[in-house]
Write a protein that holds these residues in place. Structure first.
Motif, PDB file in Angstrom:
ATOM      1  N   ASN A  41       0.656  -1.190  -0.209  1.00  0.00           N
ATOM      2  CA  ASN A  41      -0.251  -0.476   0.207  1.00  0.00           C
ATOM      3  C   ASN A  41       1.072   1.413   0.229  1.00  0.00           C
ATOM      4  OD1 ASN A  41      -1.171   2.106   0.596  1.00  0.00           O
ATOM      5  ND2 ASN A  41      -2.888   1.100   1.675  1.00  0.00           N
ATOM      6  N   GLU A  42       0.782   2.369  -0.985  1.00  0.00           N
ATOM      7  CA  GLU A  42       1.736   2.913  -1.178  1.00  0.00           C
ATOM      8  C   GLU A  42       1.649   4.092   0.124  1.00  0.00           C
ATOM      9  OE1 GLU A  42       2.839   6.876  -4.219  1.00  0.00           O
ATOM     10  OE2 GLU A  42       1.499   5.012  -4.716  1.00  0.00           O
ATOM     11  N   ASP A  43       0.571   4.436  -0.065  1.00  0.00           N
ATOM     12  CA  ASP A  43      -0.062   5.389   1.303  1.00  0.00           C
ATOM     13  C   ASP A  43       0.748   4.958   3.253  1.00  0.00           C
ATOM     14  OD1 ASP A  43      -1.302   7.240  -0.277  1.00  0.00           O
ATOM     15  OD2 ASP A  43      -3.265   5.673   0.029  1.00  0.00           O
ATOM     16  N   TYR A  44       0.559   3.904   2.689  1.00  0.00           N
ATOM     17  CA  TYR A  44       1.463   3.116   4.132  1.00  0.00           C
ATOM     18  C   TYR A  44       3.099   3.731   4.529  1.00  0.00           C
ATOM     19  CZ  TYR A  44       3.167   0.048   7.701  1.00  0.00           C
ATOM     20  OH  TYR A  44       4.072  -0.838   9.004  1.00  0.00           O
ATOM     21  N   VAL A  45       2.724   3.249   2.920  1.00  0.00           N
ATOM     22  CA  VAL A  45       4.784   3.081   2.832  1.00  0.00           C
ATOM     23  C   VAL A  45       4.974   4.530   3.412  1.00  0.00           C
ATOM     24  CG1 VAL A  45       7.403   3.199   1.234  1.00  0.00           C
ATOM     25  CG2 VAL A  45       4.753   0.960   1.362  1.00  0.00           C
ATOM     26  N   THR A  46       4.403   5.193   2.063  1.00  0.00           N
ATOM     27  CA  THR A  46       4.682   7.099   2.377  1.00  0.00           C
ATOM     28  C   THR A  46       4.462   7.473   4.106  1.00  0.00           C
ATOM     29  OG1 THR A  46       3.813   7.385   0.485  1.00  0.00           O
ATOM     30  CG2 THR A  46       4.338   9.028   1.865  1.00  0.00           C
ATOM     31  N   ARG A  47       3.667   7.016   4.828  1.00  0.00           N
ATOM     32  CA  ARG A  47       3.294   7.261   6.289  1.00  0.00           C
ATOM     33  C   ARG A  47       4.297   7.446   6.903  1.00  0.00           C
ATOM     34  NH1 ARG A  47      -0.519   4.884   9.878  1.00  0.00           N
ATOM     35  NH2 ARG A  47      -0.481   3.460   8.160  1.00  0.00           N
ATOM     36  N   TYR A  48       4.525   5.418   6.811  1.00  0.00           N
ATOM     37  CA  TYR A  48       6.039   4.622   7.128  1.00  0.00           C
ATOM     38  C   TYR A  48       7.433   5.812   7.314  1.00  0.00           C
ATOM     39  CZ  TYR A  48       8.838   1.248   9.694  1.00  0.00           C
ATOM     40  OH  TYR A  48       9.462   0.568   9.776  1.00  0.00           O
ATOM     41  N   ALA A  49       7.183   5.778   6.334  1.00  0.00           N
ATOM     42  CA  ALA A  49       8.701   7.081   6.188  1.00  0.00           C
ATOM     43  C   ALA A  49       8.580   8.165   6.639  1.00  0.00           C
ATOM     44  CB  ALA A  49       8.940   7.178   4.016  1.00  0.00           C
ATOM     45  N   ARG A  50       7.512   8.595   7.073  1.00  0.00           N
ATOM     46  CA  ARG A  50       7.521  10.540   7.240  1.00  0.00           C
ATOM     47  C   ARG A  50       7.651  10.298   8.256  1.00  0.00           C
ATOM     48  NH1 ARG A  50       5.874  14.528   4.304  1.00  0.00           N
ATOM     49  NH2 ARG A  50       4.460  15.308   5.433  1.00  0.00           N
ATOM     50  N   GLU A  51       7.250   9.313   9.003  1.00  0.00           N
ATOM     51  CA  GLU A  51       6.496   8.731  10.383  1.00  0.00           C
ATOM     52  C   GLU A  51       8.728   8.157  11.046  1.00  0.00           C
ATOM     53  OE1 GLU A  51       4.146   6.728  11.632  1.00  0.00           O
ATOM     54  OE2 GLU A  51       2.304   8.202  11.350  1.00  0.00           O
ATOM     55  N   ASN A  52       9.688   7.264  10.828  1.00  0.00           N
ATOM     56  CA  ASN A  52       9.797   6.940  10.715  1.00  0.00           C
ATOM     57  C   ASN A  52      11.858   7.372  10.505  1.00  0.00           C
ATOM     58  OD1 ASN A  52       8.987   4.762  12.891  1.00  0.00           O
ATOM     59  ND2 ASN A  52       8.123   4.146  11.089  1.00  0.00           N
ATOM     60  N   TYR A  53      11.794   7.588   9.079  1.00  0.00           N
ATOM     61  CA  TYR A  53      12.850   8.358   8.579  1.00  0.00           C
ATOM     62  C   TYR A  53      13.101   9.598   7.909  1.00  0.00           C
ATOM     63  CZ  TYR A  53      13.282   3.439   8.177  1.00  0.00           C
ATOM     64  OH  TYR A  53      13.315   2.106   8.579  1.00  0.00           O
ATOM     65  N   VAL A  54      12.095  10.961   8.577  1.00  0.00           N
ATOM     66  CA  VAL A  54      12.346  11.842   8.562  1.00  0.00           C
ATOM     67  C   VAL A  54      11.818  12.374   6.424  1.00  0.00           C
ATOM     68  CG1 VAL A  54      12.709  14.654   8.938  1.00  0.00           C
ATOM     69  CG2 VAL A  54      13.521  12.297  10.338  1.00  0.00           C
ATOM     70  N   PHE A  55      11.101  11.868   6.041  1.00  0.00           N
ATOM     71  CA  PHE A  55      10.875  11.792   4.689  1.00  0.00           C
ATOM     72  C   PHE A  55       9.771  12.533   5.165  1.00  0.00           C
ATOM     73  CE2 PHE A  55       8.751  10.398   0.859  1.00  0.00           C
ATOM     74  CZ  PHE A  55      10.066  10.413   0.080  1.00  0.00           C
ATOM     75  N   THR A  56      10.712  13.738   3.804  1.00  0.00           N
ATOM     76  CA  THR A  56       9.694  14.923   3.579  1.00  0.00           C
ATOM     77  C   THR A  56       9.405  14.958   2.356  1.00  0.00           C
ATOM     78  OG1 THR A  56      11.360  16.295   2.856  1.00  0.00           O
ATOM     79  CG2 THR A  56      11.097  16.024   5.208  1.00  0.00           C
ATOM     80  N   LYS A  57       8.066  15.788   1.720  1.00  0.00           N
ATOM     81  CA  LYS A  57       7.459  15.977   0.846  1.00  0.00           C
ATOM     82  C   LYS A  57       8.402  17.180  -0.065  1.00  0.00           C
ATOM     83  CE  LYS A  57       2.620  14.742   1.669  1.00  0.00           C
ATOM     84  NZ  LYS A  57       1.594  15.166   2.091  1.00  0.00           N
ATOM     85  N   ASP A  58       7.978  17.257  -1.396  1.00  0.00           N
ATOM     86  CA  ASP A  58       9.007  18.443  -1.517  1.00  0.00           C
ATOM     87  C   ASP A  58       8.043  19.786  -1.532  1.00  0.00           C
ATOM     88  OD1 ASP A  58      10.653  16.818  -3.377  1.00  0.00           O
ATOM     89  OD2 ASP A  58       8.386  17.209  -5.137  1.00  0.00           O
ATOM     90  N   GLY A  59       9.315  21.284  -1.156  1.00  0.00           N
ATOM     91  CA  GLY A  59       9.414  21.748  -0.230  1.00  0.00           C
ATOM     92  C   GLY A  59       9.197  22.219   1.068  1.00  0.00           C
ATOM     93  N   GLU A  60       9.048  20.892   1.409  1.00  0.00           N
ATOM     94  CA  GLU A  60       8.950  21.115   3.625  1.00  0.00           C
ATOM     95  C   GLU A  60       9.666  20.953   3.832  1.00  0.00           C
ATOM     96  OE1 GLU A  60       5.065  18.170   4.684  1.00  0.00           O
ATOM     97  OE2 GLU A  60       7.208  16.909   4.571  1.00  0.00           O
ATOM     98  N   THR A  61       9.646  21.483   5.452  1.00  0.00           N
ATOM     99  CA  THR A  61      10.941  21.784   6.036  1.00  0.00           C
ATOM    100  C   THR A  61      10.589  20.777   7.189  1.00  0.00           C
ATOM    101  OG1 THR A  61      11.617  23.728   5.382  1.00  0.00           O
ATOM    102  CG2 THR A  61      12.440  22.966   6.897  1.00  0.00           C
TER     103      THR A  61
END
Length: 80
Positions: A51-71
């Motif tokens: 599930n792409e949404d789950y992977v994105t959320r997991y990366a954001r929560e655990n690996y400080v993965f950011t969206k474009d333009g996000e700090t």
């Protein structure tokens, strides 16, 4: 008399072997159940990782993965 003693020893050994095999069977059955639970958990994780949404959320929560333009700003935790 000797044959009765030998027969008694054989029967005793037979029952000891059966008891040992029953114990081993119980241990193997418990291991099998534990492995089946682990397999179910891994299959659930695989489904979630597809599930792409789950992977994105997991990366954001655990690996400080950011969206474009996000700090990302990491705030210190309060000591209580």
């Amino acid at each position: 008399m000797v044959s009765i003693v030998l027969l008694g020893l054989l029967v005793s050994d037979y029952y000891k072997t059966i008891e040992t095999q029953k114990k081993e069977m119980a241990e193997v059955t418990a291991q099998k159940e534990a492995l089946e639970k682990e397999k179910a958990a891994i299959q659930l994780e695989i489904e979630m990782l597809n599930n792409e949404d789950y992977v994105t959320r997991y990366a954001r929560e655990n690996y400080v993965f950011t969206k474009d333009g996000e700090t990302v700003v990491i705030l210190p935790q309060k000591n209580q």
